[in-house]
Design an enzyme around this catalytic site. Structure first.
Site, PDB file in Angstrom:
ATOM      1  N   ARG A  12     -15.552  -0.067  41.961  1.00 35.25           N
ATOM      2  CA  ARG A  12     -15.207   1.185  42.807  1.00 35.25           C
ATOM      3  C   ARG A  12     -16.467   1.966  43.105  1.00 35.25           C
ATOM      4  O   ARG A  12     -16.291   3.309  43.642  1.00 35.25           O
ATOM      5  CB  ARG A  12     -13.999   1.847  42.223  1.00 35.25           C
ATOM      6  CG  ARG A  12     -12.805   0.975  42.521  1.00 35.25           C
ATOM      7  CD  ARG A  12     -11.599   1.304  41.634  1.00 35.25           C
ATOM      8  NE  ARG A  12     -10.862   2.630  42.153  1.00 35.25           N
ATOM      9  CZ  ARG A  12      -9.849   2.742  43.050  1.00 35.25           C
ATOM     10  NH1 ARG A  12      -9.376   1.401  43.655  1.00 35.25           N
ATOM     11  NH2 ARG A  12      -9.262   3.908  43.189  1.00 35.25           N
ATOM     12  N   TYR A  63     -12.915  13.141  32.268  1.00 39.77           N
ATOM     13  CA  TYR A  63     -14.012  13.233  33.286  1.00 39.77           C
ATOM     14  C   TYR A  63     -14.360  14.568  33.086  1.00 39.77           C
ATOM     15  O   TYR A  63     -13.589  15.617  32.770  1.00 39.77           O
ATOM     16  CB  TYR A  63     -13.335  13.209  34.834  1.00 39.77           C
ATOM     17  CG  TYR A  63     -13.309  12.040  35.251  1.00 39.77           C
ATOM     18  CD1 TYR A  63     -14.232  11.051  35.195  1.00 39.77           C
ATOM     19  CD2 TYR A  63     -12.099  11.434  36.094  1.00 39.77           C
ATOM     20  CE1 TYR A  63     -14.167   9.840  35.888  1.00 39.77           C
ATOM     21  CE2 TYR A  63     -12.017  10.352  36.717  1.00 39.77           C
ATOM     22  CZ  TYR A  63     -13.037   9.464  36.534  1.00 39.77           C
ATOM     23  OH  TYR A  63     -12.982   8.175  37.350  1.00 39.77           O
ATOM     24  N   TYR A  75      -5.679   2.403  48.309  1.00 33.37           N
ATOM     25  CA  TYR A  75      -6.469   3.311  47.360  1.00 33.37           C
ATOM     26  C   TYR A  75      -6.490   2.698  46.121  1.00 33.37           C
ATOM     27  O   TYR A  75      -7.574   2.512  45.480  1.00 33.37           O
ATOM     28  CB  TYR A  75      -5.448   4.717  47.348  1.00 33.37           C
ATOM     29  CG  TYR A  75      -5.820   5.352  46.039  1.00 33.37           C
ATOM     30  CD1 TYR A  75      -7.163   5.794  45.504  1.00 33.37           C
ATOM     31  CD2 TYR A  75      -4.988   5.342  45.051  1.00 33.37           C
ATOM     32  CE1 TYR A  75      -7.339   6.432  44.466  1.00 33.37           C
ATOM     33  CE2 TYR A  75      -5.141   6.052  43.821  1.00 33.37           C
ATOM     34  CZ  TYR A  75      -6.313   6.591  43.482  1.00 33.37           C
ATOM     35  OH  TYR A  75      -6.668   7.216  42.195  1.00 33.37           O
ATOM     36  N   LYS A 126     -17.321   5.036  28.784  1.00 38.14           N
ATOM     37  CA  LYS A 126     -16.802   3.981  29.743  1.00 38.14           C
ATOM     38  C   LYS A 126     -17.667   4.071  30.803  1.00 38.14           C
ATOM     39  O   LYS A 126     -17.757   5.084  31.603  1.00 38.14           O
ATOM     40  CB  LYS A 126     -15.382   4.072  29.805  1.00 38.14           C
ATOM     41  CG  LYS A 126     -14.776   3.337  31.226  1.00 38.14           C
ATOM     42  CD  LYS A 126     -13.347   3.757  31.524  1.00 38.14           C
ATOM     43  CE  LYS A 126     -12.536   3.009  32.341  1.00 38.14           C
ATOM     44  NZ  LYS A 126     -12.955   3.318  34.002  1.00 38.14           N
ATOM     45  N   HIS A 179     -16.113  -0.066  36.755  1.00 40.34           N
ATOM     46  CA  HIS A 179     -15.404   0.503  37.443  1.00 40.34           C
ATOM     47  C   HIS A 179     -14.329  -0.075  38.359  1.00 40.34           C
ATOM     48  O   HIS A 179     -13.790   0.354  39.355  1.00 40.34           O
ATOM     49  CB  HIS A 179     -15.751   2.139  38.071  1.00 40.34           C
ATOM     50  CG  HIS A 179     -15.003   3.077  38.001  1.00 40.34           C
ATOM     51  ND1 HIS A 179     -15.192   4.203  37.295  1.00 40.34           N
ATOM     52  CD2 HIS A 179     -13.608   3.692  38.565  1.00 40.34           C
ATOM     53  CE1 HIS A 179     -14.306   5.232  37.259  1.00 40.34           C
ATOM     54  NE2 HIS A 179     -13.567   4.880  38.219  1.00 40.34           N
ATOM     55  N   SER A 228      -5.576   9.297  32.363  1.00 40.08           N
ATOM     56  CA  SER A 228      -6.622   9.731  32.923  1.00 40.08           C
ATOM     57  C   SER A 228      -6.714  11.167  33.147  1.00 40.08           C
ATOM     58  O   SER A 228      -5.957  11.666  33.178  1.00 40.08           O
ATOM     59  CB  SER A 228      -6.757   9.056  34.535  1.00 40.08           C
ATOM     60  OG  SER A 228      -7.407   9.839  35.326  1.00 40.08           O
ATOM     61  N   GLY A 244     -11.657  -6.529  36.802  1.00 38.46           N
ATOM     62  CA  GLY A 244     -11.430  -7.913  37.279  1.00 38.46           C
ATOM     63  C   GLY A 244     -10.458  -9.044  36.532  1.00 38.46           C
ATOM     64  O   GLY A 244     -10.374  -9.880  37.010  1.00 38.46           O
ATOM     65  N   PHE A 245     -10.111  -8.300  35.432  1.00 41.07           N
ATOM     66  CA  PHE A 245      -9.171  -9.458  34.257  1.00 41.07           C
ATOM     67  C   PHE A 245      -7.866  -9.355  35.082  1.00 41.07           C
ATOM     68  O   PHE A 245      -7.012  -8.379  35.192  1.00 41.07           O
ATOM     69  CB  PHE A 245      -9.205  -8.875  33.089  1.00 41.07           C
ATOM     70  CG  PHE A 245     -10.756  -8.935  32.405  1.00 41.07           C
ATOM     71  CD1 PHE A 245     -10.955  -9.939  31.536  1.00 41.07           C
ATOM     72  CD2 PHE A 245     -11.580  -7.942  32.717  1.00 41.07           C
ATOM     73  CE1 PHE A 245     -12.089 -10.125  31.030  1.00 41.07           C
ATOM     74  CE2 PHE A 245     -12.825  -8.049  32.125  1.00 41.07           C
ATOM     75  CZ  PHE A 245     -13.255  -8.988  31.227  1.00 41.07           C
ATOM     76  N   THR A 299     -15.634   8.966  30.598  1.00 36.76           N
ATOM     77  CA  THR A 299     -16.318   7.973  31.891  1.00 36.76           C
ATOM     78  C   THR A 299     -17.413   8.351  32.362  1.00 36.76           C
ATOM     79  O   THR A 299     -17.429   9.649  32.635  1.00 36.76           O
ATOM     80  CB  THR A 299     -15.037   8.161  32.885  1.00 36.76           C
ATOM     81  OG1 THR A 299     -13.939   7.201  32.179  1.00 36.76           O
ATOM     82  CG2 THR A 299     -15.378   6.829  34.083  1.00 36.76           C
TER      83      THR A 299
HETATM   84  C1  FNR Z   1      -9.366   3.627  38.383  1.00 31.39           C
HETATM   85  N1  FNR Z   1     -10.647   3.778  37.388  1.00 31.39           N
HETATM   86  C2  FNR Z   1     -10.546   5.146  36.497  1.00 31.39           C
HETATM   87  N2  FNR Z   1     -11.334   5.072  35.438  1.00 31.39           N
HETATM   88  C3  FNR Z   1     -11.605   6.329  34.975  1.00 31.39           C
HETATM   89  O1  FNR Z   1     -12.134   6.423  33.884  1.00 31.39           O
HETATM   90  N3  FNR Z   1     -10.548   7.319  35.231  1.00 31.39           N
HETATM   91  C4  FNR Z   1      -9.819   7.103  36.397  1.00 31.39           C
HETATM   92  O2  FNR Z   1      -9.136   8.283  36.743  1.00 31.39           O
HETATM   93  C5  FNR Z   1      -9.740   5.960  37.004  1.00 31.39           C
HETATM   94  N4  FNR Z   1      -8.958   6.099  38.116  1.00 31.39           N
HETATM   95  C6  FNR Z   1      -8.694   4.862  38.724  1.00 31.39           C
HETATM   96  C7  FNR Z   1      -7.797   4.686  39.971  1.00 31.39           C
HETATM   97  C8  FNR Z   1      -7.521   3.465  40.502  1.00 31.39           C
HETATM   98  C9  FNR Z   1      -6.692   3.244  41.472  1.00 31.39           C
HETATM   99  C10 FNR Z   1      -8.279   2.243  39.875  1.00 31.39           C
HETATM  100  C11 FNR Z   1      -7.911   0.956  40.554  1.00 31.39           C
HETATM  101  C12 FNR Z   1      -9.144   2.460  38.825  1.00 31.39           C
HETATM  102  C13 FNR Z   1     -11.157   2.715  36.865  1.00 31.39           C
HETATM  103  C14 FNR Z   1     -10.452   1.809  35.829  1.00 31.39           C
HETATM  104  O3  FNR Z   1     -10.113   2.608  34.588  1.00 31.39           O
HETATM  105  C15 FNR Z   1     -10.867   0.584  35.278  1.00 31.39           C
HETATM  106  O4  FNR Z   1     -12.170   0.630  35.068  1.00 31.39           O
HETATM  107  C16 FNR Z   1     -10.715  -0.456  36.453  1.00 31.39           C
HETATM  108  O5  FNR Z   1      -9.682  -0.383  37.280  1.00 31.39           O
HETATM  109  C17 FNR Z   1     -10.927  -1.914  35.878  1.00 31.39           C
HETATM  110  O6  FNR Z   1     -10.972  -2.913  36.849  1.00 31.39           O
HETATM  111  P1  FNR Z   1      -9.468  -3.674  37.307  1.00 31.39           P
HETATM  112  O7  FNR Z   1      -8.686  -4.296  36.107  1.00 31.39           O
HETATM  113  O8  FNR Z   1      -8.912  -2.697  38.198  1.00 31.39           O
HETATM  114  O9  FNR Z   1     -10.269  -4.680  38.190  1.00 31.39           O
END
Ligand code: FNR
Length: 396
Positions: free
Chosen positions: A276, A127, A23, A249, A273, A105, A306-307, A153
């Site tokens: 995702r 959201y 996940y 975002k 994201h 979040s 990706g950082f 977002t």
């Molecule tokens: C997210 N991300 C995300 N973004 C957001 O705006 N609301 C959210 O609830 C979530 N939930 C979430 C869950 C999980 C498990 C992940 C991995 C990511 C996206 C997050 O804010 C962000 O954009 C990415 O995770 C950035 O990429 P890296 O640093 O994970 O590669």
């Protein structure tokens, strides 16, 4: 020995049941976009300057009137309680100790008031779901609890198709498959923590404590069923409720960057994201220069996706980004070692960043610029990065 983010990722994989690890680690469809995020960062090299006095290096930045000790912050991630009970709180505490903001979040599992009590700088990610009243009560509570900024977002009109989650049967109500049940037995420490704390709820969907929102709303949030009628004009609706900074975002198109400026947004986060959502989306670092061209004069431009190293953060700053948001690395850290793991991940990133600045001969973030960047190796999969500068072609 856990020396870097990849070490923490491997440790998290060991500690978590497969469906939980996948996940957090997974992305949409073929996961091309997630890979492209890395390829784009790896394609960039940093050019050092030498014989400069770097006895003191100051990596702090000012954002909306607040000082961040480092130019990165914790990205919003939903369902943090699945990794550790009170996961949101653990991350907020780690951020406070590191002197950087934590973005909570909408899909969080700890009440936002409780997270605010951890101290430090908190932002709220929003959201907007079908029931707009959910967003309205969240914004009202965030204002009262002293949250500093709102992050809307916008890249989730529908959920990206995360095939690992589908295969693992990860949805609400949770109906584990037989392999998942066996896997749970192989992770007794994780299971015992969950049994003690109970299944995490989306604790912020309702105004009053204990009312976590109906099972339907909870399931809709997990399935990321958002309000698809939301448009730029609705920024005015948020503005009426919130007079602090509003960030949007999930933007990748330069016209959207211009729209954001036009609609009075205070900052944008260039993001796919973490790969995702739209698997065909460009790497965030490839989109970033155009977004800066479009709106960088009018508003601060942030980036994520990706950082994994302090040097990655420096690459984005050299392009002109204000700061970087970090997602999964914090989750790997927390899954591996709880709050200490999250803090250690932030320490590793901070040390890498400071070392990179020093190696570049920069004493502060303001000294970074495109002069520090060059294309290292063009990647085959990313057409935007395929033309190396003339100097590189001559050398090859
Ligand atoms: C997210 N991300 C995300 N973004 C957001 O705006 N609301 C959210 O609830 C979530 N939930 C979430 C869950 C999980 C498990 C992940 C991995 C990511 C996206 C997050 O804010 C962000 O954009 C990415 O995770 C950035 O990429 P890296 O640093 O994970 O590669």
């Amino acid at each position: 020995m856990l020396l870097n983010i990849e070490d923490y990722r491997r440790e998290a994989r060991r500690r978590l049941p497969r469906f939980v690890f996948e996940y957090i680690d997974g992305a949409a469809e073929d996961e091309h976009c997630m890979r492209r995020n890395r390829e784009a960062l790896d394609s960039l090299a940093l050019l050092p300057r030498c014989l400069r006095d770097t006895t003191t290096v100051d990596p702090a930045i000012d954002v909306f009137g607040h000082t961040w000790k480092r130019p990165f912050a914790i990205a919003p991630t939903g369902f943090n309680g699945l990794l550790r009970p009170q996961g949101d709180l653990l991350l907020a505490r780690a951020a406070a100790v590191a002197g950087i903001p934590f973005v909570l979040s909408t899909a969080s599992n700890t009440r936002l008031e409780e997270v605010a009590a951890a101290g430090g700088m908190q932002w709220l990610q929003l959201y907007v779901m079908g029931e707009r009243s959910i967003a309205e009560q969240l914004v009202r509570r965030a204002r009262n609890a002293g949250y500093q900024a709102l992050v809307l977002t916008v890249d989730v009109p529908v959920s990206g198709y995360r095939e690992r989650d589908v295969r693992n049967g990860f949805r609400l109500p949770f109906r584990p498959t037989l392999p998942t049940l066996l896997d749970l037995c192989l992770h007794p420490a994780w299971l015992a923590r969950l049994a003690r704390a109970g299944m995490p709820q989306f604790a912020n969907l309702a105004e009053s404590e204990g009312a976590g929102g109906s099972p339907q709303v909870q399931a809709a949030l997990l399935a990321r069923a958002m309000d698809r009628s939301l448009v730029w004009e609705n920024i005015a609706w948020l503005r009426r409720m919130w007079d602090g900074p509003i960030l949007v975002k999930g933007l990748l198109h330069p016209d959207d960057a211009r729209k954001a400026a036009l609609h009075g947004v205070d900052g944008i986060i260039v993001s796919n994201h973490g790969g995702r959502q739209l698997d065909a989306a460009p790497a965030a670092m490839v989109a970033l220069p155009r977004m800066l061209d479009a709106a960088g004069q009018q508003l601060p431009v942030f980036v994520d996706s990706g950082f994994r190293r302090g040097s990655d953060v420096v690459k984005a700053l050299a392009c002109g980004a204000k700061a970087v948001f970090i997602g999964r690395p914090l989750l790997y850290g927390m899954a591996a070692r709880g709050e200490n793991g999250a803090s250690d991940v932030l320490r590793i990133l901070a040390e890498e960043l400071d070392r990179t600045l020093t190696l570049l001969g920069a004493t502060g973030i303001g000294e970074l610029g495109p002069h520090n960047l060059m294309l290292h190796a063009p990647t085959l999969s990313d057409p935007l990065l395929q033309t190396p500068p003339r100097a590189m072609r001559a050398a090859s």
